[in-house]
Design an enzyme around this catalytic site. Sequence first.
Site, PDB file in Angstrom:
ATOM      1  CE  LYS B 144      41.035  20.427  49.908  1.00 12.51           C
ATOM      2  NZ  LYS B 144      40.691  20.208  48.488  1.00 12.51           N
ATOM      3  CE1 TYR B 229      45.201  19.190  50.168  1.00 15.24           C
ATOM      4  CE2 TYR B 229      44.044  18.956  48.079  1.00 15.24           C
ATOM      5  CZ  TYR B 229      44.142  18.687  49.427  1.00 15.24           C
ATOM      6  OH  TYR B 229      43.183  17.923  50.047  1.00 15.24           O
TER       7      TYR B 229
END
Lengths: 378, 378
Positions: B144, B229
């Site tokens: 990611k 996140y």
Amino acid sequence: MKSRRDFLQKLTASMVTLPFMPLDSLAAPADNLQLEHADETPYAGPVLRVALMGLGGYANRVADAMRACKKAKLVGLVTGTPAKKNDWQTRFYIPEKNCYNYSDFDKMANNPDIDAVYVTTPNGLHHDQVIRVANAGKHVICEKPMAINAKEGQEMVDICKKKNVKLLVGYRMHLEPKTLEIIRMRKAGEFGKVQFFQGLSGFTIGDPTQWRLNKQLAGGGAMMDIGIYSINGARYMLGEDPIWVTAQETKTNPVKFAVGVDETIQFQLGFPSGAVASCLSTYNMNFLDRFFLTGEKGFAELNPSTGYGPIMGRTHKGELAFRHVTHQTVQMEEFSDIILNGKQPTVPVDGEEGVKDLKIIDAIYQAVKEGKKVNIKW
Amino acid sequence: MKSRRDFLQKLTASMVTLPFMPLDSLAAPADNLQLEHADETPYAGPVLRVALMGLGGYANRVADAMRACKKAKLVGLVTGTPAKKNDWQTRFYIPEKNCYNYSDFDKMANNPDIDAVYVTTPNGLHHDQVIRVANAGKHVICEKPMAINAKEGQEMVDICKKKNVKLLVGYRMHLEPKTLEIIRMRKAGEFGKVQFFQGLSGFTIGDPTQWRLNKQLAGGGAMMDIGIYSINGARYMLGEDPIWVTAQETKTNPVKFAVGVDETIQFQLGFPSGAVASCLSTYNMNFLDRFFLTGEKGFAELNPSTGYGPIMGRTHKGELAFRHVTHQTVQMEEFSDIILNGKQPTVPVDGEEGVKDLKIIDAIYQAVKEGKKVNIKW
């Protein structure tokens, strides 16, 4: 009927069941805290003689807390409800000559036995009542928010100045020991450069008919009542005043929260140093009474942060193990010193401070309305 | 030289010194967690044979974690640095025939001993590299953020679909036990209606010459790397996708954080249910790895919430006392099941999920630029 006080107490209780510090720390000796009322030595100094105006739930809390005060004494009342007057006279030994109603309290000007009036009526009434008290020549303590906008607040400040009476705002957290310890650490550089403050202030409000949900009496919604704690926190924790504000309103219950009565507002503040704050104000969520501060070298958190206590907190150096003291007792002792002895508190609690908070609230409401950043000029 | 990994480790270490739960809870038996690699029974099922592309710090962490895997095995590598190739061949017993560089890795198409490639190169390279891997007929795991915008991400999804290979994103937190327990509780209604999520994601980044501070390679700044996140958390904790975004950028160091490389962004998300999220993404603050969720009936918090572990948390019902397991080990075991056995994880980890996050990042950057609310259409 669910009252706001019940909720603040429940909030605290729910937090206490899951403390992030050992419960016995609450019984730790208060090494750093020397409160006069906590010792048994006689006090021979001046005493602030206070009348309470508006005998609702919060006034009861203040009056009970004042039983432990040495420097302040409850001596009078202002109420529009005869039954309350009788009840309070009995419970607090208030002489008849110190009892007033909302029509005649201006006569206090001729009463030498009252030094100050603590106004705990609905927000929308503060402006006119505080001005009448000032005109009667008495010092004024006004519950927060001191008014419903900065313009009103400034008028109150100006008139109190003109009448040579002091005007303080009921900012009990500005005098709370764990809060002050974090401020001391910040000033001593123990966090390094402070960069971020987060304040989450909210609870689920009960009775939809209460004045706090009435635009005219409350001047707004959650922001006026509980969101203001995050504004206070951002300012005293960071030690700066914000220069910009952004804000977003969410309303899930437009019946309970009518036009002009905010349910939930997220707001962000930017400070001259580059520090930022992210805050939440709500009347429709639970478990929200949290402050968090981070700097280059350390952090601090309080949870619960502004309830009636015990406040619990820790920093990167460990737990904040001060003994809990009733906030309103501390507040009234300190207010006595400020009014009668000219004491300068670490964090200001005067009318100018209250106006600053209202200026920020004005900007938050404007930012919600305009949907963009609002700059604040000081 | 300070690396990002050092910071994530330090962050965790600093939190561990002041846990909000007794340290011995970390040693509590993992009653609710049965990981195959934790027992000694032989595994006879299919094994995912993985090549790692980009042998930086994170690839080392993944490779080390895979030593404990039963269902996945490190069998190959792609690197442009001959010294790294030799080092890795020695440390991980990688046969010469499974070693590639950035010019020739398309030849993997003819290598039947590699099932999947895990791409851990800089963000800006993912798009082209993932497409080349897909064209070589291999499954792809992409670290990611999967790309630097939603358009690139969607192209990657489309090509993988066309080539009939699976595309997963390295979302290790989507498989983390304490995180999943909170999601289970939310789905079971244990929080009541969930109303608010707060995600604070940040650290102070070191070496100013690293690719993460290079707009072309990173595609942005802190948001791409660590802010994501909080975006993930808001979505999997609330169980909804946001329909609006507001965001405010603060830059205190324009030398270190050049144009297009965000230092600090506060962002807010609104969800169809009326829930809201307040988040912070930063490369210039410490002690920020916190999730908090509140609903009508309960709350949950994780702190640290997304570091390499141990993750620590509690809810209104008590501490989350799961044993810590290495996230990357769990991830690769689960990814093997997903790729080889078609397992459906509780929280999606596929390319479509990655594109959703990029769509939100696109909207955040747009909101910063325009200074007003951006609506997101799904």
